[in-house]
Scaffold this motif. Structure first.
Motif, mmCIF file in Angstrom:
data_model
loop_
_atom_site.group_PDB
_atom_site.id
_atom_site.type_symbol
_atom_site.label_atom_id
_atom_site.label_comp_id
_atom_site.label_asym_id
_atom_site.label_seq_id
_atom_site.Cartn_x
_atom_site.Cartn_y
_atom_site.Cartn_z
ATOM 1 N N ALA A 60 13.737 4.627 53.947
ATOM 2 C CA ALA A 60 12.758 5.446 52.568
ATOM 3 C C ALA A 60 12.611 4.136 51.708
ATOM 4 C CB ALA A 60 14.246 6.162 51.900
ATOM 5 N N ALA A 61 13.024 3.206 51.385
ATOM 6 C CA ALA A 61 12.528 1.828 51.225
ATOM 7 C C ALA A 61 12.360 0.637 52.022
ATOM 8 C CB ALA A 61 13.418 1.856 50.054
ATOM 9 N N LEU A 62 11.517 -0.123 51.751
ATOM 10 C CA LEU A 62 11.812 -1.463 52.375
ATOM 11 C C LEU A 62 13.001 -2.303 51.882
ATOM 12 C CD1 LEU A 62 9.921 -3.227 53.721
ATOM 13 C CD2 LEU A 62 8.671 -3.927 52.665
ATOM 14 N N ALA A 63 12.870 -2.832 52.680
ATOM 15 C CA ALA A 63 14.950 -3.602 51.926
ATOM 16 C C ALA A 63 14.972 -4.975 53.296
ATOM 17 C CB ALA A 63 15.659 -3.084 51.810
ATOM 18 N N ALA A 64 15.441 -6.582 52.190
ATOM 19 C CA ALA A 64 15.216 -8.112 52.955
ATOM 20 C C ALA A 64 16.991 -7.659 52.617
ATOM 21 C CB ALA A 64 14.233 -8.704 52.704
ATOM 22 N N HIS A 65 17.482 -8.638 53.670
ATOM 23 C CA HIS A 65 18.427 -8.968 54.159
ATOM 24 C C HIS A 65 18.359 -9.936 54.607
ATOM 25 C CE1 HIS A 65 20.103 -4.884 52.830
ATOM 26 N NE2 HIS A 65 19.352 -4.180 53.669
ATOM 27 N N HIS A 66 19.454 -11.088 54.431
ATOM 28 C CA HIS A 66 19.173 -12.239 54.935
ATOM 29 C C HIS A 66 20.886 -12.820 55.219
ATOM 30 C CE1 HIS A 66 19.452 -16.906 54.751
ATOM 31 N NE2 HIS A 66 18.353 -16.912 55.157
ATOM 32 N N TRP A 67 20.972 -13.908 56.327
ATOM 33 C CA TRP A 67 21.524 -14.063 56.671
ATOM 34 C C TRP A 67 22.213 -15.283 56.753
ATOM 35 C CZ3 TRP A 67 27.392 -13.290 58.240
ATOM 36 C CH2 TRP A 67 27.556 -13.975 59.521
ATOM 37 N N ASP A 68 23.337 -16.025 55.750
ATOM 38 C CA ASP A 68 23.591 -17.888 55.899
ATOM 39 C C ASP A 68 24.641 -18.070 56.450
ATOM 40 O OD1 ASP A 68 26.337 -17.348 54.459
ATOM 41 O OD2 ASP A 68 25.118 -17.465 52.114
ATOM 42 N N GLY A 69 24.772 -17.538 57.524
ATOM 43 C CA GLY A 69 25.961 -18.239 58.334
ATOM 44 C C GLY A 69 27.342 -17.658 58.064
ATOM 45 N N GLU A 70 27.427 -17.131 56.951
ATOM 46 C CA GLU A 70 28.738 -16.107 56.565
ATOM 47 C C GLU A 70 28.684 -14.812 56.172
ATOM 48 O OE1 GLU A 70 30.615 -18.776 53.732
ATOM 49 O OE2 GLU A 70 30.623 -20.735 55.253
ATOM 50 N N ARG A 71 27.606 -14.985 55.332
ATOM 51 C CA ARG A 71 27.206 -13.707 54.724
ATOM 52 C C ARG A 71 26.453 -13.005 54.773
ATOM 53 N NH1 ARG A 71 29.027 -16.264 50.988
ATOM 54 N NH2 ARG A 71 31.413 -16.342 51.176
ATOM 55 N N TRP A 72 25.779 -12.124 54.841
ATOM 56 C CA TRP A 72 24.818 -11.262 54.064
ATOM 57 C C TRP A 72 24.725 -10.568 52.970
ATOM 58 C CZ3 TRP A 72 20.773 -9.921 58.005
ATOM 59 C CH2 TRP A 72 21.499 -10.661 59.133
ATOM 60 N N SER A 73 23.035 -11.262 52.658
ATOM 61 C CA SER A 73 23.241 -11.087 51.335
ATOM 62 C C SER A 73 21.853 -10.389 51.313
ATOM 63 C CB SER A 73 22.690 -11.501 50.166
ATOM 64 O OG SER A 73 22.528 -13.107 51.065
#
Length: 325
Positions: A60-73
């Motif tokens: 429904a919306a465009l979203a970006a999620h990033h993984w830094d080696g420990e968690r997604w943000s």
């Protein structure tokens, strides 16, 4: 190496796996709910290493999620004039060199912020061979829910300064189907490119669909493949009905036939830059009782090892990962 999956039926959360060189392990996935009916717009996953991965979800919306080696943000995205239902494509060369395309916009991540640019056509996929060799492909018209009767293949290249439209082959052969008035229908087929694989400045592959209207069967779709040799795009003859495609790790491309699902990936083809075709052997011990559905295929960067991921049916129903080497 990362693999992303979702529910085969209904709605649910994403499944994320990571290969550390010895075994596949499940990793936490971002909180993204996905509907299996929307399989054509499955979230895009790109990564440059175990501590740098992105998932872009176009729902429904465009979203970006990033993984830094420990968690997604979740990383805020700028306005890209997103139209729900459009396909998003992404590619990454380094943690500070990531591209996202959706509709007629592209966004570049430099490690700190996004920069949005207007594309000369509608994009569905993007691939980068170098910072100044980024290709996006799609169509000349906005994709519609019921298909577009006027779209032709569109290819675009980023040369480090700007996006430029690159001439692609057209198919404007009128349909010979007879309409309700007993006359030739005359409609023009619609072409939309859905995947691009860039190996280098003179070696790029594009895969898509060609749709035409049939008064008896409705819309029919066939797969098309094109190759860029550094000077021009050309049709690749003998394309199959493809369920998945991707790099073969040797400057060519892998095409997985829809019918391969019935016999353990038999009929999977490797196409070399010169157009020669080699059929890969089926999965070990595969037979007609071992049906698989392949959703994605790609080589491990810098190697000729190719992984196919999807779903295995039968007694051991569930996620499937197959390897060619």
């Amino acid at each position: 190496m990362w693999a992303l999956g979702g529910p085969d039926e209904g709605t649910g959360q994403l499944l994320l796996l990571h290969f550390d060189g010895q075994r596949w392990r499940e990793r936490p996935a971002p909180e993204v709910t996905w509907d299996s009916k929307d399989y054509e717009r499955f979230p895009a996953l790109v990564a440059t290493g175990p501590r740098d991965a992105w998932i872009f979800a176009a729902t429904a919306a465009l979203a970006a999620h990033h993984w830094d080696g420990e968690r997604w943000s979740r990383v805020p995205l700028p306005d890209m004039d997103y139209n729900p239902g459009e396909r998003a494509g992404a590619t990454a060369l380094a943690p500070d060199d990531v591209w996202l395309v959706v509709g007629d916009h592209a966004a570049h991540w430099d490690g700190r912020a996004w920069t949005v640019m207007r594309l000369p056509a509608w994009a569905a996929s993007v691939s980068a061979a170098a910072p100044d060799q980024v290709w996006a492909v799609g169509g000349t018209s906005r994709p519609l829910a019921q298909g577009s009767s006027s779209s032709q293949a569109a290819t675009m290249r980023w040369d480090g300064r700007s996006w430029q439209l690159v001439t692609a082959p057209e198919d404007r052969m009128p349909s010979e189907e007879i309409n309700s008035q007993g006359q030739p229908d005359g409609s023009i087929p619609s072409i939309m490119l859905t995947q691009v694989v860039a190996h280098g400045p003179g070696n790029v592959w594009a895969i898509g669909t060609r749709e035409e209207f049939d008064y008896e069967d409705g819309r029919s779709s066939t797969t098309i493949t094109m190759h860029w040799d550094g000077k021009a795009w050309s049709w690749v003859p003998g394309s199959v009905d493809v369920s998945a495609s991707g790099s073969d790790g040797a400057n060519g491309i892998i095409l997985v036939d829809w019918n391969a699902a019935e016999s353990g990936l038999s009929g999977t083809i490797r196409v070399a830059p010169d157009g020669s075709r080699t059929e890969l052997p089926p999965m070990a011990g595969a037979n007609r009782r071992r049906e698989v559905g392949v959703s994605a295929v790609s080589a491990v960067p810098g190697t000729r090892t190719v992984y196919a991921v999807g779903l295995a049916y039968g007694k051991n129903f569930g996620p499937m990962i197959a390897r060619y080497r």
